[in-house]
Write an enzyme that holds these catalytic residues in place. Sequence first.
Site, PDB file in Angstrom:
ATOM      1  N   ILE A 267       0.859  -1.194   0.000  1.00 21.62           N
ATOM      2  CA  ILE A 267       0.000   0.000   0.000  1.00 21.62           C
ATOM      3  C   ILE A 267       0.889   1.236   0.000  1.00 21.62           C
ATOM      4  CG2 ILE A 267      -1.744   1.322   1.254  1.00 21.62           C
ATOM      5  CD1 ILE A 267      -2.645  -1.227   2.611  1.00 21.62           C
ATOM      6  N   GLY A 270       6.991   3.849   3.470  1.00 22.98           N
ATOM      7  CA  GLY A 270       7.510   5.094   4.028  1.00 22.98           C
ATOM      8  C   GLY A 270       8.932   4.912   4.486  1.00 22.98           C
ATOM      9  N   LYS A 271       9.426   5.915   5.244  1.00 25.75           N
ATOM     10  CA  LYS A 271      10.816   5.819   5.681  1.00 25.75           C
ATOM     11  C   LYS A 271      10.974   4.822   6.822  1.00 25.75           C
ATOM     12  CE  LYS A 271      10.472  10.158   8.347  1.00 25.75           C
ATOM     13  NZ  LYS A 271       9.009  10.126   8.450  1.00 25.75           N
ATOM     14  N   GLU A 272       9.890   4.508   7.485  1.00 23.59           N
ATOM     15  CA  GLU A 272      10.023   3.606   8.627  1.00 23.59           C
ATOM     16  C   GLU A 272       9.351   2.259   8.441  1.00 23.59           C
ATOM     17  OE1 GLU A 272       8.541   6.328  11.404  1.00 23.59           O
ATOM     18  OE2 GLU A 272      10.402   7.442  11.222  1.00 23.59           O
ATOM     19  N   VAL A 275       3.895  -1.036   4.185  1.00 19.49           N
ATOM     20  CA  VAL A 275       2.564  -1.503   4.557  1.00 19.49           C
ATOM     21  C   VAL A 275       1.982  -2.295   3.388  1.00 19.49           C
ATOM     22  CG1 VAL A 275       0.270  -0.841   5.346  1.00 19.49           C
ATOM     23  CG2 VAL A 275       2.247   0.474   6.075  1.00 19.49           C
ATOM     24  N   LYS A 295       1.710  -3.984   8.563  1.00 16.70           N
ATOM     25  CA  LYS A 295       2.774  -2.979   8.617  1.00 16.70           C
ATOM     26  C   LYS A 295       4.064  -3.662   9.068  1.00 16.70           C
ATOM     27  CE  LYS A 295       3.893   1.535  10.643  1.00 16.70           C
ATOM     28  NZ  LYS A 295       3.357   2.743  11.269  1.00 16.70           N
ATOM     29  N   ASP A 412       2.883  13.161  15.471  1.00 20.20           N
ATOM     30  CA  ASP A 412       3.214  13.238  14.039  1.00 20.20           C
ATOM     31  C   ASP A 412       1.905  13.390  13.262  1.00 20.20           C
ATOM     32  OD1 ASP A 412       4.691  13.286  11.731  1.00 20.20           O
ATOM     33  OD2 ASP A 412       4.986  11.121  11.610  1.00 20.20           O
TER      34      ASP A 412
END
Length: 568
Positions: A267, A270-272, A275, A295, A412
Amino acid sequence: MSAPQVSSPWGKKAQVIPCSLEDVMSEQLASDLQNDSEDTEFKKAISESTAAAATSTVAPPDIDSDDMAAILAAAGISEGESNNDEIIARMMQLQFDREHNTMLDREANKYNGGSKVTISFENYKTKHPVYDEAEEDDDDEEEENYAPPKTKWEESPPKIGVKGYTGSGKNITTKHDKVICGRKNAERLMEFPPEFESGDGEGMDMQLPNRVYNKLKKHSIAENKRSTRHSDKKEQSTAEHVLDPKTRTKVFRLVNRGVIESLGGVIAGGKESLVFQAKGGSVEGMDIPEHLAVKIYKTTLMDFRTREKYVHGDHRFSKDDYKKQNPRKIIKIWATKEVANLNRMRKFDVPCPSVIILKDHILVMSLVGSHQTPAPKLRYANLSVPDLQDAYEQTVAIMKTLHHKCALVHADLSDYNLLWSDGTVYVIDVSQSVDLTHPQAFNFLYRDCYNVCNFFEKQNVHNVLSPEQLFNEVTDLDIQGEGADFSAQVQRYDKERKETDMVLGHNYSQFGFDYFFEKAQQFREAELAAMAGSSSDATKKSLTEMAQKYRFDSDDSDSEEGEGGEEV
Ligand code: ADP
Ligand code: MG
């Protein structure tokens, strides 16, 4: 001497012929010798037939069952000589392999004709172990006999004795001689790791001054370290290879256990985290939705290290524990934190994904979206003006609930971590969210207010509060000023809160999560104690039941480093 015959109602006993241990041993020896000789015979036959085939330009005859004698004859064995089935079978196989390879050669010749660009069926040829052994032996021999041509330097090395110099008078040459040192350095440069491109120094009379050589050596060592570090990280990184082997195994286990039916596409990455979308499976006693989001926290830790500040000061996560952990464990802490925060939000009806299970750094949760389509982030949802107005009001309401009921600050919160699904705003990505007791909680909240107001303001939503107004609205405080001045006051407020330990009068024991989090810790301790044989069955049973009820995943069968029951 024969054994006496014993009559028995069950039938006649077979006659046992006694024999000495010596006989048994020699029988075994004889059998070994026979095997050895068969092996030698086979190898001899092969080498003779190979030699015969090599000198013969005629293609081998087609084979049928009656040609056995011919094959054996070609291999130099008469039928009478070899009645061993294995040898015959191996000979047959060899013959077949050889014919197969000849046929491939013929095919290749037919295709290639006189063309300059040729094809080869080499990879399709059957390699017979006997050939392979022979080839390997050849290679070894070649390697042993191979000596690299001598360099100019090696051909006439100047001899400097123990005295450290050679020659006399004007022709004296010391070991510090510029040319000698330069050449030696050039020689040493050739021994640097192959990745270090040093060029061909042997083709010319290369000389390197000490200063240059030392610099190159330093650089080579640093480069070597850097590349090892880099490749190590790459191996383990979920980002580079989508899923590293360990993670893949863990996901397969979840599929095997029936939690996930199948893993779909990514999906978002991201940087972390990465997903994935997934189809929900079915496990007795678990309520698994049809569509899931999985995730997977990235195992490269640069980002996590810099985010220590979200853990320090959160009364649920000890700073010392965080520092002591290895990278994989730190990721687990983040994942655990996300689960904890999601559960707390769910408890107070904040729209967010529901946690299905956490296995190390793999978090399985419900998919936010309609059917199998993941919901878009607010930023990319292209909402109409009324929908945007609605989204803004929902976001403010969410922030208030987070503050007053969940005692959490998202930390965040932005249009990237708010999803829009069926007219509802969902909050996601709460691994960095902090408890209100965190010494910087209000500072983080002010930043969240800024991001939220900024987004809706830009979308031309009416009556958007300023970040300062939103902050006061959410917290029920009345801090004056704006911008840097406001921020300084918020920071002072955070500091005072910490000093006086007065956190808005909240009683944290009321939060379900904390209660269960502590119980989960007890559960782990009980498990350890049980392993040491010092826990009562009743305690363990009640804790196990609780773990099942709240899905503290106690299956630790696949945990590699003995990190017993880390998962929630
Ligand atoms: P990161 O920490 O890497 O930003 P997020 O939790 O924000 O990870 O997830 C990254 C993206 O994955 C989100 O922006 C969102 O688009 C998607 N996503 C995450 N969780 C879900 C979910 N439960 N349902 C649908 N989409 C999700
Ligand atoms: Mg995110």
